[in-house]
Design a protein around this motif. Structure first.
Motif, PDB file in Angstrom:
ATOM      1  N   ARG A  47      -8.367  -3.024   4.734  1.00 13.08           N
ATOM      2  CA  ARG A  47      -8.697  -1.864   3.891  1.00 13.08           C
ATOM      3  C   ARG A  47      -7.525  -0.892   3.826  1.00 13.08           C
ATOM      4  O   ARG A  47      -7.220  -0.336   2.770  1.00 13.08           O
ATOM      5  CB  ARG A  47      -9.949  -1.155   4.418  1.00 13.08           C
ATOM      6  N   ALA A  48      -6.861  -0.667   4.960  1.00 13.88           N
ATOM      7  CA  ALA A  48      -5.718   0.247   4.989  1.00 13.88           C
ATOM      8  C   ALA A  48      -4.585  -0.272   4.104  1.00 13.88           C
ATOM      9  O   ALA A  48      -3.942   0.507   3.391  1.00 13.88           O
ATOM     10  CB  ALA A  48      -5.235   0.451   6.420  1.00 13.88           C
ATOM     11  N   ALA A  53      -1.508   0.134  -0.914  1.00 10.88           N
ATOM     12  CA  ALA A  53      -1.057  -0.477  -2.166  1.00 10.88           C
ATOM     13  C   ALA A  53      -1.516   0.351  -3.358  1.00 10.88           C
ATOM     14  O   ALA A  53      -0.748   0.565  -4.308  1.00 10.88           O
ATOM     15  CB  ALA A  53      -1.567  -1.905  -2.272  1.00 10.88           C
ATOM     16  N   GLU A  54      -2.746   0.844  -3.330  1.00 15.69           N
ATOM     17  CA  GLU A  54      -3.257   1.689  -4.410  1.00 15.69           C
ATOM     18  C   GLU A  54      -2.415   2.958  -4.569  1.00 15.69           C
ATOM     19  O   GLU A  54      -2.208   3.436  -5.678  1.00 15.69           O
ATOM     20  CB  GLU A  54      -4.709   2.088  -4.147  1.00 15.69           C
ATOM     21  N   LEU A  55      -1.945   3.492  -3.462  1.00 14.20           N
ATOM     22  CA  LEU A  55      -1.131   4.705  -3.508  1.00 14.20           C
ATOM     23  C   LEU A  55       0.300   4.432  -3.967  1.00 14.20           C
ATOM     24  O   LEU A  55       0.898   5.244  -4.674  1.00 14.20           O
ATOM     25  CB  LEU A  55      -1.100   5.367  -2.129  1.00 14.20           C
ATOM     26  N   LEU A  56       0.857   3.302  -3.553  1.00 14.30           N
ATOM     27  CA  LEU A  56       2.274   3.043  -3.804  1.00 14.30           C
ATOM     28  C   LEU A  56       2.572   2.343  -5.132  1.00 14.30           C
ATOM     29  O   LEU A  56       3.615   2.607  -5.732  1.00 14.30           O
ATOM     30  CB  LEU A  56       2.856   2.217  -2.667  1.00 14.30           C
ATOM     31  N   LEU A  57       1.713   1.463  -5.582  1.00 12.85           N
ATOM     32  CA  LEU A  57       2.011   0.704  -6.793  1.00 12.85           C
ATOM     33  C   LEU A  57       2.275   1.585  -8.010  1.00 12.85           C
ATOM     34  O   LEU A  57       3.221   1.315  -8.760  1.00 12.85           O
ATOM     35  CB  LEU A  57       0.914  -0.316  -7.071  1.00 12.85           C
TER      36      LEU A  57
END
Length: 70
Positions: A47-48, A53-57
């Motif tokens: 989950r982390a 990935a959601e934050l960085l992509l």
């Protein structure tokens, strides 16, 4: 691979890149829950990673778009 610490990775990059080493580096760390050989990621670590990935992509997409437009 877990024995290769993140601070050692930065020191190696500094040695390898010399003058090309970036002035600013952001490090994202996710603490491992299990370190036994052959085990898969724990649900919490999975989950982390998804959240990171959601934050960085989106940021990387913007950087890539800016780099290719020049």
């Amino acid at each position: 691979l877990h024995a290769f610490r993140w601070d050692h990775a930065l020191a190696f990059a500094r040695w390898l890149l010399k003058e090309e080493y970036p002035k600013n580096i952001t490090v994202y760390l996710i603490e491992a829950e299990q370190l036994e050989f052959g085990t898969s990621l724990s649900p919490a670590v999975d989950r982390a990673l998804d959240r990171l990935a959601e934050l960085l992509l989106p940021q990387w997409s913007c950087l890539n778009a800016a780099a290719t437009s020049n």
